[in-house]
Scaffold this motif. Structure first.
Motif, PDB file in Angstrom:
ATOM      1  N   PHE A   1     -26.359  -9.687  42.447  1.00  0.00           N
ATOM      2  CA  PHE A   1     -26.341  -8.450  42.453  1.00  0.00           C
ATOM      3  C   PHE A   1     -25.206  -8.076  43.562  1.00  0.00           C
ATOM      4  CE2 PHE A   1     -30.238  -7.523  39.933  1.00  0.00           C
ATOM      5  CZ  PHE A   1     -31.007  -8.492  39.934  1.00  0.00           C
ATOM      6  N   TRP A   2     -25.046  -6.672  43.559  1.00  0.00           N
ATOM      7  CA  TRP A   2     -23.900  -6.369  44.764  1.00  0.00           C
ATOM      8  C   TRP A   2     -24.775  -5.087  45.413  1.00  0.00           C
ATOM      9  CZ3 TRP A   2     -22.327  -8.538  40.259  1.00  0.00           C
ATOM     10  CH2 TRP A   2     -21.330  -9.491  40.777  1.00  0.00           C
ATOM     11  N   GLY A   3     -24.797  -5.460  46.579  1.00  0.00           N
ATOM     12  CA  GLY A   3     -25.483  -4.488  47.863  1.00  0.00           C
ATOM     13  C   GLY A   3     -24.464  -3.066  47.949  1.00  0.00           C
ATOM     14  N   ASP A   4     -23.370  -3.235  47.345  1.00  0.00           N
ATOM     15  CA  ASP A   4     -22.514  -1.963  47.385  1.00  0.00           C
ATOM     16  C   ASP A   4     -21.126  -2.059  46.515  1.00  0.00           C
ATOM     17  OD1 ASP A   4     -21.024  -3.547  49.386  1.00  0.00           O
ATOM     18  OD2 ASP A   4     -19.862  -1.547  50.239  1.00  0.00           O
ATOM     19  N   GLU A   5     -20.661  -1.197  45.946  1.00  0.00           N
ATOM     20  CA  GLU A   5     -19.520  -1.345  45.160  1.00  0.00           C
ATOM     21  C   GLU A   5     -18.642  -0.052  45.378  1.00  0.00           C
ATOM     22  OE1 GLU A   5     -18.182  -4.119  42.475  1.00  0.00           O
ATOM     23  OE2 GLU A   5     -17.074  -2.865  43.904  1.00  0.00           O
ATOM     24  N   ARG A   6     -17.425  -0.406  45.171  1.00  0.00           N
ATOM     25  CA  ARG A   6     -16.303   0.632  45.112  1.00  0.00           C
ATOM     26  C   ARG A   6     -16.542   1.513  43.732  1.00  0.00           C
ATOM     27  NH1 ARG A   6     -13.097  -2.468  48.294  1.00  0.00           N
ATOM     28  NH2 ARG A   6     -14.225  -3.113  50.119  1.00  0.00           N
ATOM     29  N   TYR A   7     -16.289   2.817  43.502  1.00  0.00           N
ATOM     30  CA  TYR A   7     -16.369   3.335  42.490  1.00  0.00           C
ATOM     31  C   TYR A   7     -15.046   3.259  41.657  1.00  0.00           C
ATOM     32  CZ  TYR A   7     -18.405   5.893  38.753  1.00  0.00           C
ATOM     33  OH  TYR A   7     -18.995   6.550  37.301  1.00  0.00           O
ATOM     34  N   VAL A   8     -14.843   2.012  41.184  1.00  0.00           N
ATOM     35  CA  VAL A   8     -13.669   1.962  40.233  1.00  0.00           C
ATOM     36  C   VAL A   8     -14.166   0.927  39.355  1.00  0.00           C
ATOM     37  CG1 VAL A   8     -12.125   1.976  42.577  1.00  0.00           C
ATOM     38  CG2 VAL A   8     -13.043  -0.325  41.848  1.00  0.00           C
ATOM     39  N   PRO A   9     -12.857   0.795  38.279  1.00  0.00           N
ATOM     40  CA  PRO A   9     -13.302  -0.006  37.261  1.00  0.00           C
ATOM     41  C   PRO A   9     -13.551  -1.415  37.681  1.00  0.00           C
ATOM     42  CG  PRO A   9     -11.644   1.434  36.576  1.00  0.00           C
ATOM     43  CD  PRO A   9     -11.845   1.684  38.046  1.00  0.00           C
TER      44      PRO A   9
ATOM     45  N   ALA B   1     -20.211   8.790  34.191  1.00  0.00           N
ATOM     46  CA  ALA B   1     -19.657   9.981  34.323  1.00  0.00           C
ATOM     47  C   ALA B   1     -19.236  10.198  35.873  1.00  0.00           C
ATOM     48  CB  ALA B   1     -20.526  10.802  33.719  1.00  0.00           C
ATOM     49  N   ASP B   2     -20.169   9.851  36.582  1.00  0.00           N
ATOM     50  CA  ASP B   2     -19.959  10.077  38.040  1.00  0.00           C
ATOM     51  C   ASP B   2     -20.856   9.115  38.837  1.00  0.00           C
ATOM     52  OD1 ASP B   2     -21.951  12.842  37.783  1.00  0.00           O
ATOM     53  OD2 ASP B   2     -22.381  10.928  38.406  1.00  0.00           O
ATOM     54  N   PRO B   3     -20.387   9.053  40.202  1.00  0.00           N
ATOM     55  CA  PRO B   3     -21.180   7.974  41.042  1.00  0.00           C
ATOM     56  C   PRO B   3     -22.528   8.019  41.031  1.00  0.00           C
ATOM     57  CG  PRO B   3     -19.036   8.743  42.055  1.00  0.00           C
ATOM     58  CD  PRO B   3     -19.314   9.645  40.903  1.00  0.00           C
ATOM     59  N   ALA B   4     -23.094   9.519  40.927  1.00  0.00           N
ATOM     60  CA  ALA B   4     -24.272   9.523  41.332  1.00  0.00           C
ATOM     61  C   ALA B   4     -25.101   9.052  39.874  1.00  0.00           C
ATOM     62  CB  ALA B   4     -24.771  11.357  41.191  1.00  0.00           C
ATOM     63  N   GLU B   5     -24.650   9.333  38.918  1.00  0.00           N
ATOM     64  CA  GLU B   5     -25.078   8.861  37.400  1.00  0.00           C
ATOM     65  C   GLU B   5     -25.028   7.188  37.427  1.00  0.00           C
ATOM     66  OE1 GLU B   5     -23.777  10.673  33.790  1.00  0.00           O
ATOM     67  OE2 GLU B   5     -23.826   8.528  32.784  1.00  0.00           O
ATOM     68  N   ALA B   6     -24.108   6.615  38.180  1.00  0.00           N
ATOM     69  CA  ALA B   6     -24.048   5.230  38.214  1.00  0.00           C
ATOM     70  C   ALA B   6     -25.096   4.474  39.225  1.00  0.00           C
ATOM     71  CB  ALA B   6     -22.572   4.765  38.737  1.00  0.00           C
ATOM     72  N   ALA B   7     -25.287   5.254  40.255  1.00  0.00           N
ATOM     73  CA  ALA B   7     -26.400   4.994  41.216  1.00  0.00           C
ATOM     74  C   ALA B   7     -27.624   4.984  40.586  1.00  0.00           C
ATOM     75  CB  ALA B   7     -26.285   5.884  42.608  1.00  0.00           C
ATOM     76  N   ALA B   8     -27.895   6.021  39.923  1.00  0.00           N
ATOM     77  CA  ALA B   8     -29.376   6.019  39.282  1.00  0.00           C
ATOM     78  C   ALA B   8     -29.485   5.197  38.187  1.00  0.00           C
ATOM     79  CB  ALA B   8     -29.357   7.378  38.779  1.00  0.00           C
ATOM     80  N   LYS B   9     -28.511   4.796  37.315  1.00  0.00           N
ATOM     81  CA  LYS B   9     -28.490   3.667  36.594  1.00  0.00           C
ATOM     82  C   LYS B   9     -28.562   2.337  36.916  1.00  0.00           C
ATOM     83  CE  LYS B   9     -25.799   2.048  32.108  1.00  0.00           C
ATOM     84  NZ  LYS B   9     -24.515   2.400  31.525  1.00  0.00           N
ATOM     85  N   TYR B  10     -28.035   1.997  37.979  1.00  0.00           N
ATOM     86  CA  TYR B  10     -28.251   0.804  38.882  1.00  0.00           C
ATOM     87  C   TYR B  10     -29.679   0.734  39.202  1.00  0.00           C
ATOM     88  CZ  TYR B  10     -26.365  -3.540  40.758  1.00  0.00           C
ATOM     89  OH  TYR B  10     -26.264  -4.864  41.394  1.00  0.00           O
TER      90      TYR B  10
END
Ligand SMILES: O=C(O)[C@H](O)[C@@H](O)[C@H](O)[C@H](O)COP(=O)(O)O
Length: 247
Positions: free
Chosen positions: A73-81, A115-124
Motif C-alpha cells: 500500500f502507500w501511506g501517501d500519494e500525490r494527487y497525480v495520474p 473526481a477530486d482528492p476527497a473522493e479518492a481518499a474515501a475510495k482508498y
C-alpha cells in the motif's frame, strides 16, 4: 509504544538496516498470519531500499520472497495520474514492483483519477476497510508503515498546520502541501500499525529531528511528533541526520 533509535554510518547502511528489519517483520507476519502488509513512503530516502527489494531473500534461507503473500500500500500519494513523474506509485513500480512477480492484486495504489482528492481518499479508505475486513471503529492494523520526514518535520502528507492533522476518525484524508494536492493516511491510522519505521537521512533534517525528539514542542508545527504507535516505533537515521540527536 516501543521506540528504538538507530544511527547508521551512511545512507547505504541505513538502507541495509531497513531491509533487514523489514525482512524480519515480513517473516514473522507470514509465519503468524500468512501474509505481510506494508505501506510505503515516497520521497528520495526510501528509493534505494525499494531498488534493493527485488534481490532481497529471507535473511537466512536466501530464498525468493513469497511475493504472493506480500501486499503493498502507500501511506501517501500525490494527487497525480499513476504515470506522472511525481507519482509515488510510479517511483515504486520502477524501482521495485516491476522487477518481481508480485500479483497485480497485491499492489494497492491510491486511486488518483477520481473526481477530486476527497473522493479518492474515501475510495482508498473503503478499499483498506474491505481488504482488512474491518467495518467497526477499530483501525485496520498493517504490519509495517514506512515513513520519511521532511525538513519541516512533516511525514506522509501530514504537513504543519494543515487540516489533515485534525482528522482522527478516518483512515485516509486529503493532505495538501500548499497547492500540491495529496492523499495521506491519518496519524491515528499510522499509529495503529504493528511497526512504524522512519527512514531519515541528511544534515538538513537535524533541526526538525531536534524538535520532534524534544520533550516539549508543538505537534501541529512538527507533525512527526504525532506518530506514537501502540506497536513498535523505529527511527533509522544516517549519521548526517542523527549523530547529534539527544534521544
Ligand atoms: O510523498 C512523499 O514525498 C513522502 O511521503 C514524504 O513525506 C517524504 O517522506 C518526506 O518529504 C521526506 O522525503 P525525502 O526522503 O526525499 O527527504
Amino acid at each position: 509504544m516501543n521506540k528504538t533509535v538507530e544511527v547508521l554510518p551512511d545512507q547505504s547502511a541505513l538502507v541495509a538496516r531497513a531491509l533487514e528489519l523489514i525482512l524480519s517483520k515480513l517473516e514473522t507476519a507470514i509465519e503468524q498470519r500468512g501474509r505481510f502488509t506494508i505501506a510505503l513512503s515516497g520521497g528520495s530516502t526510501p528509493k534505494p531500499l525499494y531498488e534493493a527489494m527485488p534481490s532481497a531473500g529471507y535473511a537466512y534461507a536466501n530464498q525468493k520472497l513469497p511475493w504472493d503473500k506480500i501486499h503493498v500500500f502507500w501511506g501517501d500519494e500525490r494527487y497525480v495520474p499513476p504515470d506522472h513523474p511525481d507519482s509515488n506509485e510510479l517511483m515504486t513500480r520502477r524501482a521495485w514492483l516491476n522487477h518481481v512477480d508480485i500479483p497485480a492484486a497485491n499492489i494497492h495504489p491510491v486511486p488518483t483519477l477520481e473526481a477530486d482528492p476527497a473522493e479518492a481518499a474515501a475510495k482508498y479508505e473503503q478499499h483498506l476497510k474491505e481488504f482488512f475486513n474491518s467495518s467497526g471503529a477499530e483501525f485496520p492494523v498493517l504490519d509495517v508503515i514506512l515513513l520519511g520526514m521532511g525538513d519541516d518535520a512533516h511525514t506522509a502528507s501530514l504537513f504543519p498546520h494543515t487540516e489533515a492533522l485534525k482528522v482522527r476518525d478516518r483512515l485516509v484524508t486529503v493532505g495538501n502541501k500548499n497547492e500540491s494536492q495529496r492523499i495521506t493516511f491519518t496519524y491515528p491510522f499510522i499509529n495503529s500499525a504493528r511497526s512504524v519505521i522512519f527512514l531519515v537521512a541528511g544534515a538538513n533534517k537535524i533541526p526538525a529531528l531536534a524538535q520532534v525528539f524534544a520533550p516539549v514542542a508543538d505537534d501541529f508545527t512538527y507533525p512527526s511528533r504525532l506518530i506514537q504507535p501502540q506497536g513498535e516505533l523505529w527511527w533509522l537515521l544516517d549519521a548526517a541526520a542523527g549523530s547529534e540527536l539527544q534521544t
